[in-house]
Design a protein around this motif. Structure first.
Motif, PDB file in Angstrom:
ATOM      1  N   MET A 134       0.850  -1.193   0.000  1.00 35.09           N
ATOM      2  CA  MET A 134       0.000   0.000   0.000  1.00 35.09           C
ATOM      3  C   MET A 134       0.891   1.251   0.000  1.00 35.09           C
ATOM      4  N   ASP A 135       0.570   2.208  -0.869  1.00 36.98           N
ATOM      5  CA  ASP A 135       1.413   3.414  -0.907  1.00 36.98           C
ATOM      6  C   ASP A 135       1.144   4.295   0.329  1.00 36.98           C
ATOM      7  N   ASN A 136       2.094   5.187   0.603  1.00 33.39           N
ATOM      8  CA  ASN A 136       2.032   5.943   1.855  1.00 33.39           C
ATOM      9  C   ASN A 136       0.757   6.766   2.009  1.00 33.39           C
ATOM     10  N   GLN A 137       0.317   7.431   0.934  1.00 33.49           N
ATOM     11  CA  GLN A 137      -0.854   8.294   1.107  1.00 33.49           C
ATOM     12  C   GLN A 137      -2.129   7.467   1.325  1.00 33.49           C
ATOM     13  N   ASN A 138      -2.150   6.262   0.761  1.00 30.00           N
ATOM     14  CA  ASN A 138      -3.285   5.368   0.992  1.00 30.00           C
ATOM     15  C   ASN A 138      -3.307   4.904   2.456  1.00 30.00           C
ATOM     16  N   ILE A 139      -2.112   4.599   2.983  1.00 29.39           N
ATOM     17  CA  ILE A 139      -2.005   4.246   4.411  1.00 29.39           C
ATOM     18  C   ILE A 139      -2.518   5.416   5.252  1.00 29.39           C
ATOM     19  N   ILE A 140      -2.035   6.606   4.916  1.00 33.16           N
ATOM     20  CA  ILE A 140      -2.370   7.803   5.690  1.00 33.16           C
ATOM     21  C   ILE A 140      -3.868   8.117   5.593  1.00 33.16           C
ATOM     22  N   ASN A 141      -4.450   7.935   4.408  1.00 32.02           N
ATOM     23  CA  ASN A 141      -5.857   8.298   4.220  1.00 32.02           C
ATOM     24  C   ASN A 141      -6.837   7.252   4.750  1.00 32.02           C
ATOM     25  N   HIS A 142      -6.477   5.964   4.620  1.00 31.71           N
ATOM     26  CA  HIS A 142      -7.506   4.938   4.841  1.00 31.71           C
ATOM     27  C   HIS A 142      -7.175   3.804   5.804  1.00 31.71           C
ATOM     28  N   LEU A 143      -5.932   3.416   5.907  1.00 29.95           N
ATOM     29  CA  LEU A 143      -5.622   2.236   6.725  1.00 29.95           C
ATOM     30  C   LEU A 143      -6.020   2.463   8.188  1.00 29.95           C
ATOM     31  N   GLY A 144      -6.643   1.450   8.776  1.00 28.19           N
ATOM     32  CA  GLY A 144      -6.987   1.520  10.203  1.00 28.19           C
ATOM     33  C   GLY A 144      -8.219   2.346  10.508  1.00 28.19           C
ATOM     34  N   GLU A 145      -8.904   2.801   9.453  1.00 26.67           N
ATOM     35  CA  GLU A 145     -10.118   3.603   9.672  1.00 26.67           C
ATOM     36  C   GLU A 145     -11.323   2.679   9.432  1.00 26.67           C
ATOM     37  N   ASN A 146     -12.061   2.400  10.479  1.00 20.11           N
ATOM     38  CA  ASN A 146     -13.240   1.538  10.353  1.00 20.11           C
ATOM     39  C   ASN A 146     -14.479   2.415  10.370  1.00 20.11           C
ATOM     40  N   ARG A 147     -14.715   3.084   9.240  1.00 21.45           N
ATOM     41  CA  ARG A 147     -15.718   4.165   9.234  1.00 21.45           C
ATOM     42  C   ARG A 147     -17.127   3.662   9.550  1.00 21.45           C
ATOM     43  N   ALA A 148     -17.413   2.392   9.165  1.00 18.60           N
ATOM     44  CA  ALA A 148     -18.750   1.851   9.436  1.00 18.60           C
ATOM     45  C   ALA A 148     -19.002   1.761  10.946  1.00 18.60           C
ATOM     46  N   ASP A 149     -17.948   1.676  11.744  1.00 24.93           N
ATOM     47  CA  ASP A 149     -18.108   1.581  13.203  1.00 24.93           C
ATOM     48  C   ASP A 149     -18.518   2.906  13.837  1.00 24.93           C
ATOM     49  N   TYR A 150     -18.373   4.001  13.107  1.00 25.64           N
ATOM     50  CA  TYR A 150     -18.720   5.297  13.696  1.00 25.64           C
ATOM     51  C   TYR A 150     -19.489   6.172  12.706  1.00 25.64           C
ATOM     52  N   GLU A 151     -20.665   5.654  12.317  1.00 25.63           N
ATOM     53  CA  GLU A 151     -21.643   6.438  11.539  1.00 25.63           C
ATOM     54  C   GLU A 151     -21.078   6.950  10.209  1.00 25.63           C
ATOM     55  N   ASN A 152     -20.098   6.214   9.636  1.00 24.07           N
ATOM     56  CA  ASN A 152     -19.462   6.630   8.377  1.00 24.07           C
ATOM     57  C   ASN A 152     -18.841   8.026   8.444  1.00 24.07           C
ATOM     58  N   SER A 153     -18.499   8.402   9.635  1.00 25.00           N
ATOM     59  CA  SER A 153     -17.760   9.655   9.802  1.00 25.00           C
ATOM     60  C   SER A 153     -16.432   9.516   9.048  1.00 25.00           C
ATOM     61  N   VAL A 154     -16.104  10.503   8.230  1.00 22.47           N
ATOM     62  CA  VAL A 154     -14.865  10.425   7.437  1.00 22.47           C
ATOM     63  C   VAL A 154     -13.654  10.491   8.352  1.00 22.47           C
ATOM     64  N   VAL A 155     -13.725  11.402   9.317  1.00 23.15           N
ATOM     65  CA  VAL A 155     -12.629  11.552  10.282  1.00 23.15           C
ATOM     66  C   VAL A 155     -12.970  10.735  11.524  1.00 23.15           C
ATOM     67  N   PRO A 156     -12.023   9.940  12.026  1.00 22.05           N
ATOM     68  CA  PRO A 156     -12.352   9.124  13.197  1.00 22.05           C
ATOM     69  C   PRO A 156     -12.626   9.980  14.433  1.00 22.05           C
ATOM     70  N   PRO A 157     -13.540   9.515  15.298  1.00 21.76           N
ATOM     71  CA  PRO A 157     -13.823  10.270  16.515  1.00 21.76           C
ATOM     72  C   PRO A 157     -12.699  10.147  17.527  1.00 21.76           C
ATOM     73  N   ILE A 158     -12.698  11.050  18.497  1.00 21.46           N
ATOM     74  CA  ILE A 158     -11.784  10.940  19.630  1.00 21.46           C
ATOM     75  C   ILE A 158     -12.507  10.110  20.684  1.00 21.46           C
ATOM     76  N   TYR A 159     -12.023   8.896  20.918  1.00 29.55           N
ATOM     77  CA  TYR A 159     -12.652   8.045  21.936  1.00 29.55           C
ATOM     78  C   TYR A 159     -12.160   8.483  23.310  1.00 29.55           C
TER      79      TYR A 159
END
Ligand SMILES: *Cc1c(COP(=O)(O)O)cnc(C)c1O
Length: 386
Positions: free
Chosen positions: A1-26
């Motif tokens: 995976m290229d760096n910007q793809n890692i930075i933009n998407h890896l580890g983001e489980n958007r379906a877990d938080y109302e499809n919020s683009v930016v992850p919430p602060i837990y």
């Protein structure tokens, strides 16, 4: 995976938080379970499942996944400071009776840990000139357990040959740690050369906005599990979910920020090189840098940090020069949007930093996002004051 793809998407489980683009602060210290057996089963996976925020927090985990991928290691841990990450890595690697080989002039508090503090636990440390692999070989004792590297260091930028040091270490059963703060994961990945643990002060490029103190450690799952279950959970130098979120935000633009700093710095140094009042410039990608070839081999770029000695007759002249620069803030650190300077001569009177072997003429500069011509004009008028 290229760096910007890692930075933009890896580890983001958007379906877990109302499809919020930016992850919430837990912002929660604890996480609950459906049943006693659910709790029991999840306690077996404490590095995967949020249970208590001193261990795992979902905002921090998103960051952790991205950082591990950027450093090309299996896993990572995020700390409340770079020094916290370095201390955990070192303390996990040695016990009483062991010996460490460390490069000369490491970051100040790394030097304190290795040069002063560890003797309390009967760990012996040799400081060597890391430019030559022979110096590593000659420093090895039967009880040597760790090579501590910083390539380049963050003041005069001496390098170590990562591949050669890792090969020697593997042959002798010695663990290797490398502080990679200068290059960030964008410009150098020590794990590609066989380094076991990669540390960062995320307070620098990764945060990138001079508003967070944080640290990172990247390694195999086995090493990360061991550090998690020992140093990480006992010492507890964690990052808050809020600060982890700020690092995620900083990370989004890391590749373009460090590239911008690099490009401006090359132009500024090009101008400085021919100035009569400049005696010496230290920057790994400079044509006159003694280890240029090695730098080009293991680094993809340099960023905005360099140092120089100027032709001054006294500390007062150094001070006048520094005080005359209008576009630089006088401060430690680097990696943000703003240009900074730090003169060595300010260290001599302080109890914690006066051990320096550096020249009083040496000034470290970090070039932020100002236009290169503004920086050059600023240097030009400051040189005219001395
Ligand atoms: C700043 C720095 C550290 C320490 O990191 P903190 O986040 O300030 O604790 C370690 N190594 C290097 C090279 C640094 O520049």
């Amino acid at each position: 995976m290229d760096n910007q793809n890692i930075i933009n998407h890896l580890g983001e489980n958007r379906a877990d938080y109302e499809n919020s683009v930016v992850p919430p602060i837990y912002q929660s210290s604890i996480f609950c379970f459906d049943s006693v057996d659910d709790l029991r089963q999840n306690l077996k996976r404490e590095l995967e499942v949020p249970f208590y925020t001193r261990g795992v927090n979902p905002t921090v985990t998103t960051l952790r996944r991205k950082i591990a991928a950027l450093e090309k290691t299996e896993d990572a841990l995020i700390f409340g400071s770079g020094s916290g990450a370095i201390a955990a890595a070192v303390m996990n690697s040695v016990q009483a009776g062991d010996h460490v080989v460390c490069v000369q002039k490491p970051y100040s508090w790394t030097g304190k840990l290795l040069g002063n503090y560890l003797s309390k636990y009967k760990v012996e440390v040799s400081f060597i000139d890391g430019k030559s692999i022979d110096n590593f070989e000659n420093a090895i004792q039967p009880n040597t357990k760790l090579f501590y590297l910083e390539t380049p260091n963050s003041v005069t930028f001496e390098l170590q040959d990562l591949r050669a040091v890792a090969e020697l270490a593997k042959k002798k059963g010695i663990r290797t740690i490398c502080d990679n703060s200068y290059s960030s994961p964008i410009y150098q990945n020590p794990s590609e050369y066989g380094i076991d643990i990669v540390c960062h002060s995320a307070s620098k490029y990764i945060g990138g906005h001079s508003d967070v103190v944080a640290g990172i450690l990247c390694a195999s799952s086995e090493v990360v599990n061991s550090i998690f279950a020992n140093e990480f959970m006992t010492i507890g130098s964690i990052i808050s979910p809020n600060d982890a979120w700020l690092l995620l935000r900083g990370l989004r633009t890391l590749p373009m920020r460090i590239k911008q700093s690099h490009e401006t710095t090359v132009k500024v140094i090009d101008w400085l090189s021919s100035h009569p009042k400049v005696e010496k410039i230290n920057y790994p990608f400079l044509e006159s840098f003694p280890q240029l070839e090695l730098a080009k081999k293991q680094m993809r770029g340099c960023g905005g940090l360099f140092s120089m000695e100027i032709n001054a007759n006294s500390i007062e002249e150094i001070e006048t020069f520094c005080n005359s620069l209008n576009h630089f803030l006088i401060a430690c650190s680097w990696g943000g949007y703003e240009s900074l300077l730090f003169p060595t001569c300010a260290l001599f009177d302080s109890a914690n930093y006066n051990q320096t072997a550096l020249s009083w003429k040496l000034i470290r500069f970090y070039i932020g996002f100002e236009d290169h011509q503004i920086i050059i004009d600023d240097f030009s008028q400051a040189f005219n004051k001395i």
